[in-house]
Design a protein around this motif. Structure first.
Motif, short mmCIF file in Angstrom:
data_model
loop_
_atom_site.label_atom_id
_atom_site.label_comp_id
_atom_site.label_asym_id
_atom_site.label_seq_id
_atom_site.Cartn_x
_atom_site.Cartn_y
_atom_site.Cartn_z
N GLY A 132 0.82 -1.20 0.00
CA GLY A 132 0.00 0.00 0.00
C GLY A 132 0.85 1.25 0.00
N HIS A 133 1.95 1.19 0.72
CA HIS A 133 2.88 2.31 0.79
C HIS A 133 3.42 2.63 -0.61
CE1 HIS A 133 6.00 4.73 2.78
NE2 HIS A 133 6.80 4.26 1.86
N TRP A 134 3.84 1.60 -1.32
CA TRP A 134 4.38 1.82 -2.67
C TRP A 134 3.28 2.22 -3.64
CZ3 TRP A 134 8.68 3.19 -4.67
CH2 TRP A 134 8.85 3.14 -6.06
N ALA A 135 2.10 1.65 -3.48
CA ALA A 135 0.98 2.00 -4.37
C ALA A 135 0.65 3.49 -4.26
CB ALA A 135 -0.25 1.16 -4.04
N VAL A 136 0.76 4.02 -3.07
CA VAL A 136 0.45 5.43 -2.85
C VAL A 136 1.58 6.33 -3.37
CG1 VAL A 136 0.16 7.17 -1.04
CG2 VAL A 136 -1.10 5.03 -0.92
N GLN A 137 2.84 5.92 -3.18
CA GLN A 137 3.96 6.81 -3.48
C GLN A 137 4.78 6.46 -4.71
OE1 GLN A 137 6.12 8.67 -0.21
NE2 GLN A 137 5.43 6.91 0.98
N GLY A 138 4.77 5.22 -5.13
CA GLY A 138 5.69 4.75 -6.15
C GLY A 138 5.68 5.52 -7.45
N ALA A 139 4.53 5.61 -8.08
CA ALA A 139 4.46 6.28 -9.39
C ALA A 139 4.81 7.75 -9.27
CB ALA A 139 3.07 6.10 -9.98
N PHE A 140 4.35 8.39 -8.20
CA PHE A 140 4.63 9.80 -8.00
C PHE A 140 6.12 10.04 -7.81
CE2 PHE A 140 3.77 14.08 -6.97
CZ PHE A 140 4.61 14.43 -5.93
N ARG A 141 6.76 9.20 -7.01
CA ARG A 141 8.20 9.35 -6.76
C ARG A 141 9.01 9.15 -8.03
NH1 ARG A 141 8.81 11.88 -2.07
NH2 ARG A 141 7.48 10.91 -0.56
N SER A 142 8.66 8.13 -8.78
CA SER A 142 9.39 7.86 -10.02
C SER A 142 9.25 9.01 -10.99
CB SER A 142 8.88 6.56 -10.65
OG SER A 142 9.07 5.49 -9.77
N ALA A 143 8.04 9.56 -11.12
CA ALA A 143 7.81 10.69 -12.02
C ALA A 143 8.61 11.92 -11.55
CB ALA A 143 6.33 11.02 -12.09
N CYS A 144 8.66 12.14 -10.26
CA CYS A 144 9.44 13.28 -9.73
C CYS A 144 10.92 13.10 -10.03
CB CYS A 144 9.24 13.41 -8.23
SG CYS A 144 7.62 14.00 -7.79
N ALA A 145 11.41 11.89 -9.85
CA ALA A 145 12.83 11.63 -10.13
C ALA A 145 13.13 11.87 -11.61
CB ALA A 145 13.19 10.20 -9.74
N LEU A 146 12.26 11.42 -12.47
CA LEU A 146 12.47 11.64 -13.90
C LEU A 146 12.40 13.12 -14.23
CD1 LEU A 146 10.39 8.69 -15.40
CD2 LEU A 146 12.88 8.95 -15.44
N GLY A 147 11.45 13.83 -13.63
CA GLY A 147 11.30 15.26 -13.89
C GLY A 147 12.48 16.08 -13.41
N LEU A 148 13.07 15.67 -12.30
CA LEU A 148 14.23 16.40 -11.75
C LEU A 148 15.56 15.88 -12.28
CD1 LEU A 148 13.22 16.79 -7.99
CD2 LEU A 148 13.46 18.61 -9.67
N HIS A 149 15.51 14.85 -13.11
CA HIS A 149 16.72 14.17 -13.60
C HIS A 149 17.54 13.62 -12.44
CE1 HIS A 149 15.74 15.56 -17.58
NE2 HIS A 149 15.68 16.81 -17.13
N ALA A 150 16.83 13.12 -11.44
CA ALA A 150 17.47 12.49 -10.29
C ALA A 150 17.51 10.98 -10.53
CB ALA A 150 16.68 12.79 -9.02
N SER A 151 18.20 10.27 -9.69
CA SER A 151 18.28 8.82 -9.80
C SER A 151 16.96 8.19 -9.39
CB SER A 151 19.40 8.29 -8.90
OG SER A 151 19.33 6.89 -8.83
N VAL A 152 16.30 7.54 -10.34
CA VAL A 152 15.04 6.86 -10.05
C VAL A 152 15.29 5.71 -9.08
CG1 VAL A 152 13.12 5.54 -11.05
CG2 VAL A 152 14.07 7.49 -12.29
N THR A 153 16.41 5.02 -9.27
CA THR A 153 16.75 3.89 -8.40
C THR A 153 16.95 4.34 -6.97
OG1 THR A 153 17.83 2.84 -10.28
CG2 THR A 153 18.33 1.97 -8.10
N ARG A 154 17.75 5.36 -6.75
CA ARG A 154 18.00 5.84 -5.38
C ARG A 154 16.73 6.40 -4.75
NH1 ARG A 154 21.92 10.08 -4.93
NH2 ARG A 154 21.92 9.68 -2.72
N THR A 155 15.90 7.04 -5.54
CA THR A 155 14.64 7.56 -5.02
C THR A 155 13.72 6.42 -4.59
OG1 THR A 155 14.83 9.51 -6.43
CG2 THR A 155 12.65 9.03 -5.55
N ALA A 156 13.62 5.39 -5.42
CA ALA A 156 12.80 4.22 -5.07
C ALA A 156 13.37 3.50 -3.85
CB ALA A 156 12.71 3.27 -6.26
N VAL A 157 14.69 3.41 -3.78
CA VAL A 157 15.32 2.76 -2.63
C VAL A 157 15.07 3.59 -1.37
CG1 VAL A 157 17.57 2.17 -1.62
CG2 VAL A 157 17.01 1.45 -3.93
N GLY A 158 15.07 4.91 -1.49
CA GLY A 158 14.77 5.77 -0.34
C GLY A 158 13.38 5.50 0.22
#
Length: 166
Positions: free
Chosen positions: A87-113
């Protein structure tokens, strides 16, 4: 939610339902009652958006370097409200990944965070220990001191790791 409502209806009052659960599962009854409550919180949070508000607040101040660490800290807040990993990932996962892509940040490190925060918070909400304490015949409160210490230590180690490892 249906099981919770049927249980309360069969016991006639919420306090009788709580007593019945405690008698049926002496060591873990109070913790078992949290499962349907957590599901209800997730059902309310997802469409209404407090989880996204928390996440967006942290992301607005983030840079590509700080996003994974800020995702970690905001994820700690959200995971206290939604303790289920899925449930935690369902709520945050897609949003976090999109933010990482938008900021050109590491998607992997963001997901691991996000995952590390969920992992650390499991020490404050040790649902994983329900079966262990039931088998051992101890109350869950006896375990909580140890898990709280583990939370504090892992909180610092995970944050430093996310900050220092590229």
């Amino acid at each position: 939610m249906i099981f919770l409502l049927v249980g309360v209806a069969l016991q006639r009052t919420p306090s009788a339902y709580v007593d019945a659960i405690r008698r049926a599962a002496r060591q873990t009854g109070s913790m078992l009652l949290q499962y349907p409550m957590s599901g209800g919180i997730m059902a309310v949070m997802t469409p209404s958006g407090p989880d996204l508000t928390i996440a967006k607040t942290f992301v607005t101040i983030a840079s590509p370097v700080t996003l994974p660490v800020l995702s970690y800290f905001s994820s700690l807040i959200v995971t206290l409200l939604i303790p289920s990993a899925g449930g935690h990932w369902a709520v945050q996962g897609a949003f976090r990944s999109a933010c990482a892509l938008g900021l050109h940040a590491s998607v992997t490190r963001t997901a691991v965070g996000v995952a590390m925060a969920e992992n650390a918070s499991n020490m404050l909400q040790p649902f994983w220990a329900v079966s262990v304490v039931a088998i051992a015949g101890v109350r869950v409160q006896r375990v909580m001191g140890y898990t709280a210490i583990t939370f504090a230590v892992s909180l610092v180690i995970y944050a430093v790791t996310l900050w220092l490892i590229p």
